[in-house]
Design a protein around this motif. Structure first.
Motif: not given
Length: 77
Positions: A2, A36, A38, A15, A28, A34, A31-32
């Protein structure tokens, strides 16, 4: 991936990953961090919240062993 995609000027709206990534708490959390959205596959033993690793297990309610859930008593005036 990403981060690289974003560096090209392409927005990453969501994602989607399999359990190989989903079972990894660091993935995980990344991603959080950022921001994003998912959807990832996880195994049945993976906690849904990575911070749960540091918490003591919750006691199992008595009704979790198959007995019926207790019913609340009626309120009295």
């Amino acid at each position: 991936m990403p981060d690289e995609t974003r560096s090209w000027g392409i927005d990453v709206p969501q994602v989607i990953a399999d359990g190989g990534y989903g079972d990894t708490a660091a993935f995980r959390l990344g991603l959080e961090e950022r921001g994003l959205d998912y959807v990832v596959g996880i195994s049945t033993t993976t906690p849904r919240n990575p911070s749960m690793h540091s918490r003591a297990p919750r006691p199992t309610p008595a009704w979790a062993d198959g007995r019926s859930r207790p019913t609340p008593s009626p309120r009295r005036p």
